[in-house]
Design an enzyme around this catalytic site. Structure first.
Site, PDB file in Angstrom:
ATOM      1  N   GLU A 167       5.769  -9.896  61.536  1.00  0.00           N
ATOM      2  CA  GLU A 167       6.420 -10.822  60.617  1.00  0.00           C
ATOM      3  C   GLU A 167       5.588 -12.070  60.293  1.00  0.00           C
ATOM      4  OE1 GLU A 167      10.404 -11.693  61.713  1.00  0.00           O
ATOM      5  OE2 GLU A 167      11.008  -9.613  61.668  1.00  0.00           O
ATOM      6  N   GLU A 351      12.283  -3.031  63.809  1.00  0.00           N
ATOM      7  CA  GLU A 351      13.373  -3.829  64.380  1.00  0.00           C
ATOM      8  C   GLU A 351      14.627  -3.696  63.533  1.00  0.00           C
ATOM      9  OE1 GLU A 351      12.587  -7.964  65.154  1.00  0.00           O
ATOM     10  OE2 GLU A 351      10.553  -7.543  65.837  1.00  0.00           O
TER      11      GLU A 351
HETATM   12  N1  LIG Z   1      15.730 -17.052  56.366  1.00  0.00           N
HETATM   13  N2  LIG Z   1      16.175 -16.130  56.864  1.00  0.00           N
HETATM   14  N3  LIG Z   1      16.733 -15.242  57.251  1.00  0.00           N
HETATM   15  C1  LIG Z   1      16.512 -14.333  58.299  1.00  0.00           C
HETATM   16  C2  LIG Z   1      15.048 -13.978  58.396  1.00  0.00           C
HETATM   17  C3  LIG Z   1      14.935 -13.108  59.577  1.00  0.00           C
HETATM   18  C4  LIG Z   1      13.553 -13.241  60.102  1.00  0.00           C
HETATM   19  N4  LIG Z   1      13.588 -13.189  61.573  1.00  0.00           N
HETATM   20  C5  LIG Z   1      13.504 -12.055  62.140  1.00  0.00           C
HETATM   21  O1  LIG Z   1      13.462 -11.041  61.503  1.00  0.00           O
HETATM   22  C6  LIG Z   1      13.392 -12.046  63.644  1.00  0.00           C
HETATM   23  C7  LIG Z   1      12.648 -10.941  64.186  1.00  0.00           C
HETATM   24  C8  LIG Z   1      11.625 -11.217  65.278  1.00  0.00           C
HETATM   25  O2  LIG Z   1      10.597 -10.240  65.238  1.00  0.00           O
HETATM   26  C9  LIG Z   1      12.273 -11.191  66.674  1.00  0.00           C
HETATM   27  O3  LIG Z   1      11.360 -11.764  67.600  1.00  0.00           O
HETATM   28  C10 LIG Z   1      13.594 -11.942  66.657  1.00  0.00           C
HETATM   29  O4  LIG Z   1      14.120 -12.048  67.969  1.00  0.00           O
HETATM   30  C11 LIG Z   1      14.547 -11.144  65.755  1.00  0.00           C
HETATM   31  C12 LIG Z   1      15.960 -11.727  65.769  1.00  0.00           C
HETATM   32  O5  LIG Z   1      15.979 -12.986  65.131  1.00  0.00           O
HETATM   33  C13 LIG Z   1      14.029 -11.041  64.355  1.00  0.00           C
END
Ligand SMILES: N=[N+]=NCCCCNC(=O)[C@@H]1[C@H]2[C@H](O)[C@@H](O)[C@H](O)[C@@H](CO)[C@@H]12
Length: 446
Positions: A167, A351
């Protein structure tokens, strides 16, 4: 009569975590200070004053966790490597003991018949590199490629499934636009350079892998379908900006050779002109794309809301504990959009999961019906994409364990397995048992 989903026999079923979120022992065995260790200990940055000093204590309990993975029937495990354990100062001096942890982890996974899927960079890296300019420094791309090259050689034969970055959008948005992640100071004008150097680093690492690695290498991005709140031109324009900013900023250059035109509108005079040769490098082909999917957003025009000038319009629907709308069809939308716009490369859902306010364990059980429903509905959407011809090769639930949810701390629980702090006691939730049945039946129970 709806036919029951049936996933391919070679579909890879896994669960995902990341180093800083679960390992603990941040300074053990010669590890250097990481950006996240330093940031989490800065007062006011993390909810409840939480930090990753212990987390899930996975650094010490990894064998117990691999046994848990076997009990869940996992075929693969996606984890990340903590750069600061390998190169405490970021570059130069290698720390063999830090590397040794990942050799032991990979060996234990392979011995358990679980495919190790390593992410080189999941947001934590040596604080020294932030002090030298971070991802905004043009040399960061080479720092990353050199780190990656070392790991390809060191783990050769143990790890065959690699991802360069997790990401990059969050690294830039949270780290350089919001300041909610390290380096922790909003630096608007640096954001485009950080994004560009992340992409250059990804491509240089892929080139290093071609020279000295074995197996598959890919990139992991977060995607979030965007919808306009109305047909009004200003909301349609906000949709275009929001979609370009989150979903196209990184995929357009790697697959189409250039940034979305909306980026110059969003960043204005701070949008740089990048050297043409950079775009040739950034298009370095790789083997798979990982997609992290959680939710969608409905947007409207909001001129005061910089830099994208959009605002979320909260929907009348179920939301998770992160206040993210539960929108299963959005997973199919992401998968089909990538195939239609960018590539027929193999895709993985790297994920997908949800945080809910789970109850404590009672007699060895944790009832999490909302997470069971979330997984069921999103797996059905994944299967619908497969049925439409998307080359979906696997699915990784986020997350194996409740863990450190970045700025939210430990209050947001995403795990298939509950972790009670500070004892670290693990308790598989009902969703873990459900996921095991999904894997065993190749989706027939959905
Ligand atoms: N603006 N906005 N809205 C939401 C954008 C989402 C972006 N965050 C993710 O996808 C993180 C990804 C990460 O890899 C993981 O390390 C996190 O623990 C998960 C849960 O949060 C997800």
């Amino acid at each position: 009569m709806t036919t029951k989903p049936s996933f391919p026999a070679d579909f890879l079923w896994g669960a995902a975590t990341s180093a800083y979120q679960i390992e603990g022992s941040p300074l053990a065995d010669g590890a250097g200070v990481s950006n996240w260790h330093r940031f989490a200990h800065r007062p006011g940055t993390i909810a409840h004053g939480d930090h990753g000093d212990t987390a899930c204590d996975h650094y010490r309990r990894y064998e117990e966790d691999i046994q848990l993975m076997r009990e869940l029937g996992l075929q693969a495990y996606r984890f990340s490597i903590a750069w600061h354990r390998i190169f405490p100062e970021g570059r130069g001096r290698l720390n063999p003991k830090g590397l040794d942890f990942y050799l032991r982890l990979a060996d234990a996974l392979n011995n358990a018949g679980i495919v190790p899927c390593a992410t080189l960079h999941h947001w934590d890296w040596p604080a020294a590199l932030d002090d030298q300019g971070g991802w905004a420094h043009r040399d960061s791309a080479q720092w990353f490629a050199d780190y990656a090259h070392t790991l390809f050689r060191a783990l050769d034969g143990r790890v065959k499934h690699w991802a360069t970055l997790n990401e990059p959008w969050v690294i830039v948005h949270a780290g350089y636009i919001e300041g909610a992640h390290p380096p922790g100071v909003p630096a608007f004008a640096k954001a485009p350079h950080a994004a560009h150097n992340l992409l250059r680093g990804h491509a240089l690492a892929v080139q290093a892998f071609r020279a000295d690695g074995a197996g598959q290498i890919g990139l992991v991005v977060n995607l979030e379908p965007k919808f306009a709140a109305s047909a009004k031109p200003e909301d349609q324009a906000a949709l275009a900006r929001s979609h370009a900013y989150m979903n196209r900023w990184f995929l357009d250059p790697v697959f189409l050779g250039g940034y979305p035109e909306e980026m110059a509108d969003i960043f204005g005079a701070d949008w740089p002109r990048f050297p043409e040769e950079d775009f040739k490098l950034i298009r370095e082909p790789f083997d798979f794309l990982g997609i992290n999917y959680y939710s969608r957003t409905v947007v409207r025009d909001e001129p005061a809301n910089l830099p994208v000038r959009d605002a979320r319009v909260r929907q009348r629907a179920e939301h998770t504990a992160m206040d993210w709308e539960v929108f299963p069809e959005g997973l199919k939308t992401c998968l089909t959009w990538v195939k239609q716009r960018y590539t027929t490369l193999p895709l993985y859902v790297t994920e997908n999961g949800a945080a809910f306010a789970d109850p404590p364990a009672v007699a060895g059980r944790v009832a999490d019906p909302r997470r069971v429903a979330y997984l069921r509905d999103h797996l059905r959407a994944a299967h619908a994409a497969l049925a439409e011809g998307v080359d979906l090769k696997g699915y990784f639930a986020w997350s194996l364990l409740d863990n450190f949810e970045w700025a939210h701390g430990y209050g947001k629980r995403f795990g298939l397995v509950r972790v009670d702090y500070p004892t670290g006691t693990r308790t598989p939730k009902d969703s873990a048992r459900f996921y095991r049945r999904v894997i065993e039946s190749r989706g027939a129970v959905l």
